[in-house]
Design an enzyme around this catalytic site. Structure first.
Site, PDB file in Angstrom:
ATOM      1  N   ASN A  88      27.708  34.418  33.938  1.00  0.00           N
ATOM      2  CA  ASN A  88      28.030  34.365  35.366  1.00  0.00           C
ATOM      3  C   ASN A  88      26.794  34.775  36.174  1.00  0.00           C
ATOM      4  O   ASN A  88      25.746  35.064  35.601  1.00  0.00           O
ATOM      5  CB  ASN A  88      29.226  35.284  35.664  1.00  0.00           C
ATOM      6  CG  ASN A  88      28.951  36.696  35.186  1.00  0.00           C
ATOM      7  OD1 ASN A  88      28.064  37.363  35.684  1.00  0.00           O
ATOM      8  ND2 ASN A  88      29.702  37.137  34.179  1.00  0.00           N
ATOM      9  N   LYS A 167      23.165  22.973  16.856  1.00  0.00           N
ATOM     10  CA  LYS A 167      23.264  22.497  18.245  1.00  0.00           C
ATOM     11  C   LYS A 167      24.286  21.359  18.362  1.00  0.00           C
ATOM     12  O   LYS A 167      24.242  20.401  17.587  1.00  0.00           O
ATOM     13  CB  LYS A 167      21.876  22.019  18.691  1.00  0.00           C
ATOM     14  CG  LYS A 167      21.816  21.665  20.144  1.00  0.00           C
ATOM     15  CD  LYS A 167      20.430  21.207  20.544  1.00  0.00           C
ATOM     16  CE  LYS A 167      20.496  20.545  21.913  1.00  0.00           C
ATOM     17  NZ  LYS A 167      19.267  19.837  22.224  1.00  0.00           N
ATOM     18  N   PHE A 200      35.058  47.874  39.299  1.00  0.00           N
ATOM     19  CA  PHE A 200      34.637  46.976  40.365  1.00  0.00           C
ATOM     20  C   PHE A 200      35.576  45.783  40.390  1.00  0.00           C
ATOM     21  O   PHE A 200      36.079  45.371  39.344  1.00  0.00           O
ATOM     22  CB  PHE A 200      33.208  46.478  40.132  1.00  0.00           C
ATOM     23  CG  PHE A 200      32.160  47.414  40.670  1.00  0.00           C
ATOM     24  CD1 PHE A 200      31.945  48.647  40.072  1.00  0.00           C
ATOM     25  CD2 PHE A 200      31.412  47.073  41.787  1.00  0.00           C
ATOM     26  CE1 PHE A 200      30.998  49.535  40.570  1.00  0.00           C
ATOM     27  CE2 PHE A 200      30.466  47.948  42.302  1.00  0.00           C
ATOM     28  CZ  PHE A 200      30.253  49.168  41.696  1.00  0.00           C
ATOM     29  N   LYS A 214      44.251  46.047  39.823  1.00  0.00           N
ATOM     30  CA  LYS A 214      43.378  46.526  38.729  1.00  0.00           C
ATOM     31  C   LYS A 214      43.340  48.046  38.687  1.00  0.00           C
ATOM     32  O   LYS A 214      43.241  48.638  37.621  1.00  0.00           O
ATOM     33  CB  LYS A 214      41.953  46.007  38.936  1.00  0.00           C
ATOM     34  CG  LYS A 214      41.850  44.548  38.590  1.00  0.00           C
ATOM     35  CD  LYS A 214      40.644  43.874  39.108  1.00  0.00           C
ATOM     36  CE  LYS A 214      40.950  42.379  39.047  1.00  0.00           C
ATOM     37  NZ  LYS A 214      39.960  41.573  39.653  1.00  0.00           N
ATOM     38  N   LYS A 218      44.650  49.661  35.062  1.00  0.00           N
ATOM     39  CA  LYS A 218      43.487  50.090  34.268  1.00  0.00           C
ATOM     40  C   LYS A 218      43.300  51.608  34.329  1.00  0.00           C
ATOM     41  O   LYS A 218      42.345  52.140  33.766  1.00  0.00           O
ATOM     42  CB  LYS A 218      42.222  49.349  34.720  1.00  0.00           C
ATOM     43  CG  LYS A 218      42.293  47.821  34.496  1.00  0.00           C
ATOM     44  CD  LYS A 218      40.940  47.134  34.594  1.00  0.00           C
ATOM     45  CE  LYS A 218      41.102  45.614  34.631  1.00  0.00           C
ATOM     46  NZ  LYS A 218      39.917  44.873  34.250  1.00  0.00           N
TER      47      LYS A 218
HETATM   48  O1  C5P Z   1      40.009  42.220  35.818  1.00  0.00           O
HETATM   49  P1  C5P Z   1      38.620  42.109  36.310  1.00  0.00           P
HETATM   50  O2  C5P Z   1      37.710  41.460  35.295  1.00  0.00           O
HETATM   51  O3  C5P Z   1      38.393  41.505  37.632  1.00  0.00           O
HETATM   52  O4  C5P Z   1      38.229  43.662  36.465  1.00  0.00           O
HETATM   53  C1  C5P Z   1      36.998  44.067  36.896  1.00  0.00           C
HETATM   54  C2  C5P Z   1      36.659  45.413  36.302  1.00  0.00           C
HETATM   55  O5  C5P Z   1      37.003  45.455  34.908  1.00  0.00           O
HETATM   56  C3  C5P Z   1      35.162  45.645  36.359  1.00  0.00           C
HETATM   57  O6  C5P Z   1      34.946  47.025  36.551  1.00  0.00           O
HETATM   58  C4  C5P Z   1      34.700  45.151  34.991  1.00  0.00           C
HETATM   59  O7  C5P Z   1      33.486  45.777  34.594  1.00  0.00           O
HETATM   60  C5  C5P Z   1      35.852  45.530  34.093  1.00  0.00           C
HETATM   61  N1  C5P Z   1      36.051  44.611  32.957  1.00  0.00           N
HETATM   62  C6  C5P Z   1      35.842  45.060  31.649  1.00  0.00           C
HETATM   63  N2  C5P Z   1      36.035  44.216  30.587  1.00  0.00           N
HETATM   64  C7  C5P Z   1      36.409  42.936  30.771  1.00  0.00           C
HETATM   65  C8  C5P Z   1      36.627  42.460  32.085  1.00  0.00           C
HETATM   66  C9  C5P Z   1      36.435  43.322  33.148  1.00  0.00           C
HETATM   67  O8  C5P Z   1      35.490  46.223  31.484  1.00  0.00           O
HETATM   68  N3  C5P Z   1      36.585  42.131  29.724  1.00  0.00           N
END
Ligand code: C5P
Length: 281
Positions: A88, A167, A200, A214, A218
């Protein structure tokens, strides 16, 4: 500050390393337009960064002394075949700024970083990773020793179900099968002892709703939400416009400011949360 070719020259890099070993502090140059008209690393760092670094060297802040803070930054890369990957637009700037703001206050900072081109802030221990799985392993193993974790990394949510050994050749339509990567932050939330967890949320719509969806599942103390559609916010910019959401229901909108200034606000909120936690226990 100097031309990229000179800055990247082995002799210059070796001399910088030697100075660091002798205890000198380095304000690393940044990427951008150079005096010769080209573009690249070697540009003079922004004056506020040089000023902040000089200030903290002259009067070191010690409010976070003894606090161990882990920050993740940058994107992850998920291989498709030996020459291609999914990723990304994350530049790592926000996470690196958080590491810098924490080290300024005397914290012991470990930065787990995905592939970016930024130099690590002086005094920060860096752990380089590439994939979400590598970031998961690095963060989970460091977690028990940490007091604070700030997850600024843009972790890929999916990776190819299998990495092709050779590849892939082009041949009509292609369907790539993807599987979920582990949600690192959700795992940290599950195994939380006394750590302060900060996440974030970078969104293109329904900022508040998505951020709160979130914060609670979380198990976070705070989430830093930014609207990617807003001017001067999000990936690859030097500024950010964020809104902070807290576990206790408080919300705080910050004005558009440099990522370092946003990072200092985040650190000051973390200090507030830690003081509150101390008063209760
Ligand atoms: O659910 P989302 O991906 O938008 O959540 C964002 C937060 O979760 C960020 O702090 C990101 O670093 C963390 N994250 C993570 N592992 C993932 C996806 C997101 O720690 N696989």
């Amino acid at each position: 500050a100097m031309n990229t070719n000179m800055f990247e020259n082995f002799a210059v890099q070796e001399n910088i390393e030697r100075l660091v070993l002798r205890g000198y502090s380095i304000v690393q140059p940044v990427e951008g337009e150079l005096a010769c008209g080209g573009c690249g690393g070697g540009r003079l760092a922004p004056l506020d960064v040089i000023f902040a670094e000089a200030k903290s060297l002259l009067s070191p802040q010690t409010e976070l002394k003894g606090i161990r803070l882990l920050v993740t930054a940058g994107p992850t890369r998920e291989a498709i075949d030996p020459v291609r990957y999914l990723t990304n637009y994350s530049s790592g700037k926000m996470g690196y700024a958080v590491a810098q703001a924490a080290v300024e206050q005397g914290a012991g900072v470990t930065l787990v970083s995905g592939p970016v081109t930024l130099p690590a802030p002086a005094g920060v221990k860096i752990v380089q990773v590439t994939t979400a799985q590598e970031m998961y392993a690095a963060v989970l193993s460091l977690y028990p020793q940490m007091d604070v974790v700030v997850k600024a990394a843009a972790v890929a949510d999916y990776r190819p179900a299998r990495v092709q050994e050779t590849k892939i050749k082009k041949d009509g339509e292609m369907i790539l099968s993807l599987v979920r990567t582990p949600d690192i932050l959700a795992e940290l939330g599950k195994y939380k002892q006394n750590q302060v967890l900060v996440g974030f949320a970078s969104e293109t719509d329904n900022l508040r709703e998505n951020a709160l969806a979130k914060l609670f599942p979380k198990n976070l103390e705070m989430i830093v939400a930014n609207d990617l559609t807003e001017d001067g916010a999000g990936f690859n910019t030097d500024t950010n416009v964020v809104k902070l959401y807290f576990k206790d229901g408080q919300e705080k909108q910050l004005a558009r400011m440099s990522k370092l200034a946003v990072a200092r606000e985040i650190i000051s909120e973390i200090k507030r949360i830690m003081n509150i936690a101390k008063e209760i226990s």
